[in-house]
Design a protein around this motif. Structure first.
Motif, PDB file in Angstrom:
ATOM      1  N   LEU A 105       1.126   2.291 -11.806  1.00 11.92           N
ATOM      2  CA  LEU A 105       1.373   3.371 -12.744  1.00 11.92           C
ATOM      3  C   LEU A 105       2.238   4.447 -12.097  1.00 11.92           C
ATOM      4  CD1 LEU A 105      -2.154   3.817 -14.351  1.00 11.92           C
ATOM      5  CD2 LEU A 105      -0.146   2.736 -15.384  1.00 11.92           C
ATOM      6  N   PRO A 106       3.155   5.056 -12.858  1.00  7.33           N
ATOM      7  CA  PRO A 106       3.939   6.154 -12.292  1.00  7.33           C
ATOM      8  C   PRO A 106       3.022   7.250 -11.771  1.00  7.33           C
ATOM      9  CG  PRO A 106       4.810   5.502 -14.427  1.00  7.33           C
ATOM     10  CD  PRO A 106       3.507   4.779 -14.262  1.00  7.33           C
ATOM     11  N   GLY A 107       3.321   7.728 -10.572  1.00  6.99           N
ATOM     12  CA  GLY A 107       2.512   8.792  -9.991  1.00  6.99           C
ATOM     13  C   GLY A 107       1.316   8.306  -9.219  1.00  6.99           C
ATOM     14  N   ASP A 108       1.063   6.983  -9.202  1.00  5.41           N
ATOM     15  CA  ASP A 108      -0.082   6.453  -8.469  1.00  5.41           C
ATOM     16  C   ASP A 108       0.160   6.389  -6.967  1.00  5.41           C
ATOM     17  OD1 ASP A 108      -1.726   6.189 -10.560  1.00  5.41           O
ATOM     18  OD2 ASP A 108      -1.659   4.012 -10.710  1.00  5.41           O
ATOM     19  N   GLY A 109       1.410   6.682  -6.558  1.00  2.79           N
ATOM     20  CA  GLY A 109       1.738   6.588  -5.141  1.00  2.79           C
ATOM     21  C   GLY A 109       2.397   5.268  -4.831  1.00  2.79           C
ATOM     22  N   ASN A 110       2.810   5.108  -3.608  1.00  8.96           N
ATOM     23  CA  ASN A 110       3.534   3.909  -3.202  1.00  8.96           C
ATOM     24  C   ASN A 110       2.579   2.783  -2.858  1.00  8.96           C
ATOM     25  OD1 ASN A 110       6.029   5.216  -3.393  1.00  8.96           O
ATOM     26  ND2 ASN A 110       5.811   6.073  -1.344  1.00  8.96           N
ATOM     27  N   CYS A 111       3.022   1.563  -3.155  1.00  4.14           N
ATOM     28  CA  CYS A 111       2.261   0.425  -2.670  1.00  4.14           C
ATOM     29  C   CYS A 111       2.348   0.418  -1.151  1.00  4.14           C
ATOM     30  CB  CYS A 111       2.805  -0.872  -3.248  1.00  4.14           C
ATOM     31  SG  CYS A 111       4.479  -1.299  -2.721  1.00  4.14           S
ATOM     32  N   LEU A 112       1.357  -0.135  -0.512  1.00  4.66           N
ATOM     33  CA  LEU A 112       1.299  -0.080   0.947  1.00  4.66           C
ATOM     34  C   LEU A 112       2.530  -0.719   1.569  1.00  4.66           C
ATOM     35  CD1 LEU A 112      -2.462  -0.922   1.602  1.00  4.66           C
ATOM     36  CD2 LEU A 112      -1.322   1.310   1.772  1.00  4.66           C
ATOM     37  N   GLY A 113       3.294   0.073   2.304  1.00  3.56           N
ATOM     38  CA  GLY A 113       4.411  -0.464   3.080  1.00  3.56           C
ATOM     39  C   GLY A 113       5.675  -0.742   2.305  1.00  3.56           C
ATOM     40  N   CYS A 114       5.704  -0.478   0.977  1.00  6.67           N
ATOM     41  CA  CYS A 114       6.900  -0.875   0.230  1.00  6.67           C
ATOM     42  C   CYS A 114       7.530   0.266  -0.545  1.00  6.67           C
ATOM     43  CB  CYS A 114       6.594  -2.035  -0.714  1.00  6.67           C
ATOM     44  SG  CYS A 114       5.579  -1.582  -2.133  1.00  6.67           S
ATOM     45  N   HIS A 152      16.083   2.305  -7.211  1.00  7.62           N
ATOM     46  CA  HIS A 152      16.123   0.869  -6.941  1.00  7.62           C
ATOM     47  C   HIS A 152      15.252   0.596  -5.715  1.00  7.62           C
ATOM     48  CE1 HIS A 152      20.122   0.924  -9.213  1.00  7.62           C
ATOM     49  NE2 HIS A 152      19.345   0.097  -9.877  1.00  7.62           N
ATOM     50  N   THR A 153      13.946   0.611  -5.916  1.00 10.16           N
ATOM     51  CA  THR A 153      12.985   0.375  -4.833  1.00 10.16           C
ATOM     52  C   THR A 153      11.950  -0.640  -5.293  1.00 10.16           C
ATOM     53  OG1 THR A 153      11.543   2.179  -5.560  1.00 10.16           O
ATOM     54  CG2 THR A 153      13.232   2.714  -3.912  1.00 10.16           C
ATOM     55  N   LYS A 154      11.273  -1.235  -4.329  1.00 12.57           N
ATOM     56  CA  LYS A 154      10.210  -2.180  -4.650  1.00 12.57           C
ATOM     57  C   LYS A 154       9.082  -1.484  -5.394  1.00 12.57           C
ATOM     58  CE  LYS A 154       7.538  -5.947  -2.634  1.00 12.57           C
ATOM     59  NZ  LYS A 154       7.191  -6.688  -1.386  1.00 12.57           N
ATOM     60  N   ASN A 155       8.833  -0.243  -5.025  1.00  8.01           N
ATOM     61  CA  ASN A 155       7.788   0.536  -5.699  1.00  8.01           C
ATOM     62  C   ASN A 155       8.120   0.708  -7.186  1.00  8.01           C
ATOM     63  OD1 ASN A 155       5.352   2.366  -5.202  1.00  8.01           O
ATOM     64  ND2 ASN A 155       6.736   3.715  -6.294  1.00  8.01           N
ATOM     65  N   GLN A 156       9.367   1.079  -7.491  1.00  2.49           N
ATOM     66  CA  GLN A 156       9.777   1.260  -8.884  1.00  2.49           C
ATOM     67  C   GLN A 156       9.731  -0.055  -9.643  1.00  2.49           C
ATOM     68  OE1 GLN A 156      10.566   4.219 -10.562  1.00  2.49           O
ATOM     69  NE2 GLN A 156      10.415   2.825 -12.304  1.00  2.49           N
ATOM     70  N   ALA A 157      10.088  -1.150  -8.966  1.00  2.00           N
ATOM     71  CA  ALA A 157      10.033  -2.456  -9.616  1.00  2.00           C
ATOM     72  C   ALA A 157       8.606  -2.799 -10.029  1.00  2.00           C
ATOM     73  CB  ALA A 157      10.593  -3.529  -8.685  1.00  2.00           C
ATOM     74  N   MET A 158       7.628  -2.418  -9.210  1.00  2.71           N
ATOM     75  CA  MET A 158       6.225  -2.658  -9.553  1.00  2.71           C
ATOM     76  C   MET A 158       5.812  -1.804 -10.745  1.00  2.71           C
ATOM     77  SD  MET A 158       4.468  -2.974  -5.783  1.00  2.71           S
ATOM     78  CE  MET A 158       2.857  -3.398  -6.461  1.00  2.71           C
ATOM     79  N   VAL A 159       6.311  -0.582 -10.827  1.00  2.00           N
ATOM     80  CA  VAL A 159       6.045   0.262 -12.000  1.00  2.00           C
ATOM     81  C   VAL A 159       6.637  -0.383 -13.248  1.00  2.00           C
ATOM     82  CG1 VAL A 159       6.535   2.490 -13.079  1.00  2.00           C
ATOM     83  CG2 VAL A 159       5.877   2.399 -10.672  1.00  2.00           C
ATOM     84  N   ASP A 160       7.873  -0.871 -13.134  1.00  2.00           N
ATOM     85  CA  ASP A 160       8.549  -1.491 -14.270  1.00  2.00           C
ATOM     86  C   ASP A 160       7.798  -2.720 -14.769  1.00  2.00           C
ATOM     87  OD1 ASP A 160      10.483   0.449 -13.994  1.00  2.00           O
ATOM     88  OD2 ASP A 160      11.905  -0.856 -12.944  1.00  2.00           O
ATOM     89  N   ARG A 161       7.156  -3.457 -13.852  1.00  2.00           N
ATOM     90  CA  ARG A 161       6.404  -4.665 -14.235  1.00  2.00           C
ATOM     91  C   ARG A 161       4.976  -4.351 -14.664  1.00  2.00           C
ATOM     92  NH1 ARG A 161       9.011  -6.806  -9.479  1.00  2.00           N
ATOM     93  NH2 ARG A 161       7.078  -6.476  -8.309  1.00  2.00           N
TER      94      ARG A 161
END
Length: 259
Positions: free
Chosen positions: A167-176, A154-163
């Motif tokens: 892409l999974p494995g692309d790394g984290n969005c900056l700061g989130c 339940h993270t902002k990063n996972q939410a971006m993957v879900d939307r």
């Protein structure tokens, strides 16, 4: 089967923290007073957040309440009901009870205001694994030399993957990457408790861990360690050591259960 379960847990403060806000709890298969035949054996891990040591309080409170609430007999198994759905419902209700208890406790002292915690719970029966989860602690299952993550962060990063924004494995969005979208307690309502039911096999190995491990040690490295070390204690030692060698910048808690 319960007498064949072997488990070990290890928790380390890490290299840069002064206190350990992780907590864990389990029901030993040899315990009496719990209806293990009907409800299974529960293992819980949590990673607290909040200043003034409130994270420690939230994680401990969550683990204790989930265990206590899950094994209470206030939700009886109804006749002709689906036993699996009943157990996963009890587990979700126990997690929501922990959320409400933390919210209530946070109103009692100013320094506890907003305290919260992640939580991952695993219940094992002879045939099934029941998972309840909130936050970014994780549960993995290792079977046939492959490790599968059984929870969704339940993270902002996972939410971006879900939307589809990342892409999974692309790394984290900056700061989130580590911004949590759901916790027990905190300031928000608990809208989503992740639940899952899976069949188990003899020889399955389950790993519960906080992000002090998986935030530093890649899934592929975790898999290699679980392949190399078959005993729960040696696996725990190696996992914690791997996180320390990667910098140990957070509390590290790992629990390994072998069926």
């Amino acid at each position: 089967m319960f007498e064949n379960i072997r488990y070990f847990v290890k928790s380390d403060v890490g290299l840069h923290r002064h206190n350990n806000e992780d907590h864990f709890s389990m029901v030993d298969p040899s315990c009496t007073g719990y209806d293990l035949e009907q409800l299974g054996v529960a293992f819980v891990i949590a990673d607290g957040l909040g200043g003034h040591a409130a994270g420690e309080i939230a994680s401990r409170m969550a683990c204790e309440e989930v265990i206590s609430s899950y094994y209470r007999d206030d939700l009886r198994f109804p006749d002709n009901a689906d036993a699996d759905k009943w157990k996963i419902r009890k587990l979700e209700q126990a997690i929501r009870s922990a959320h409400n208890k933390i919210i209530h406790a946070a109103t009692e002292r100013e320094e506890w205001r907003g305290m919260g915690t992640t939580l991952s719970a695993l219940v094992l029966t002879e045939e099934k694994a029941f998972i309840g989860h909130v936050g970014d602690s994780r549960i993995y299952r290792h079977r046939s030399d492959e490790a599968e993550r059984m929870t969704i962060d339940h993270t902002k990063n996972q939410a971006m993957v879900d939307r589809g924004q990342l892409l999974p494995g692309d790394g984290n969005c900056l700061g989130c990457g580590h911004i949590l979208t759901q916790v027990l307690g905190g300031y928000d309502d608990l809208t989503d408790v992740f639940t899952r039911i899976e069949e188990v096999q003899r020889g399955d190995l389950f790993l519960l861990c906080t992000d002090g491990l998986h935030g530093l040690v890649a899934d592929s490295e975790i898999q290699e360690i679980l392949i190399k070390y078959s005993l729960p204690q040696t696996a725990c030692d190696a996992l914690v050591q791997a996180a320390i060698e990667k910098g140990g910048d957070d509390n590290i808690t790992v629990m390994v259960i072998r069926m």
